[in-house]
Motif scaffolding. Sequence first.
Motif: not given
Length: 222
Positions: A2-3, A5-6, A26, A29
């Motif tokens: 996911n974004k 983690q990237t 997260q 969120r």
Amino acid sequence: MNKLQTYLTEAGVPAELHAQALASLQSARKPAMFRFWLGLTAPIVWLFIAALLPRKAEQLPRWLRWYDNNISINGDRSDWALIDGRHVRMPAPNEDVVHDDGQHVSYWPPYSPRSFLPRWNFNGIRNRCGWLAKKWGMPLENIAYRNGLPVLDGEWGNPDIGRQVMGIRVACAGGVWQLVRTSKLWGGTKTENYGFEVLNANTIDRFATCTWTAWSWKGPKK
């Protein structure tokens, strides 16, 4: 991948810390998204609050606290004083004042911070539901501080990111994480900010407020 983690990978956060980092980031969120949607109603709600609130008021009544910005309903530029070893915000002036710096251009000078337009602007237009951000934030009590800021367990990426420097910065203190990313967009700067405000924590509050800003844009700096 996911974004987030990237972004962690791009910042150089070790792979063995990704699970801890993602869990912390997260967890911010859902409460932050609730604040976002609540904040959309703030300009309308604050039309009534600003019209009815007594001029001498320093904070909202408890039943309206969701719309409190957690700084001051009367602006964020009043002076501080050291009283009994604690920093205390001095009351905003009651009289109309002419502000002498550029940051007040959008603050409706020459009105008093307690009058209708400044209160509606500061709490309605600029409201980020800060009371809820702190309510759902994370305490940073049992960590060391140096020069008023938390001593980080780890920091990765570029510590100098900002409107002029693009990149990713990741910080962790006491198991609480924050990820900030800046990138160029439309001639200005797009900022993403996820997790908890570890980098803005201080010895006064010892607290990291909840944040989840996937989109914040500022034009070119003049």
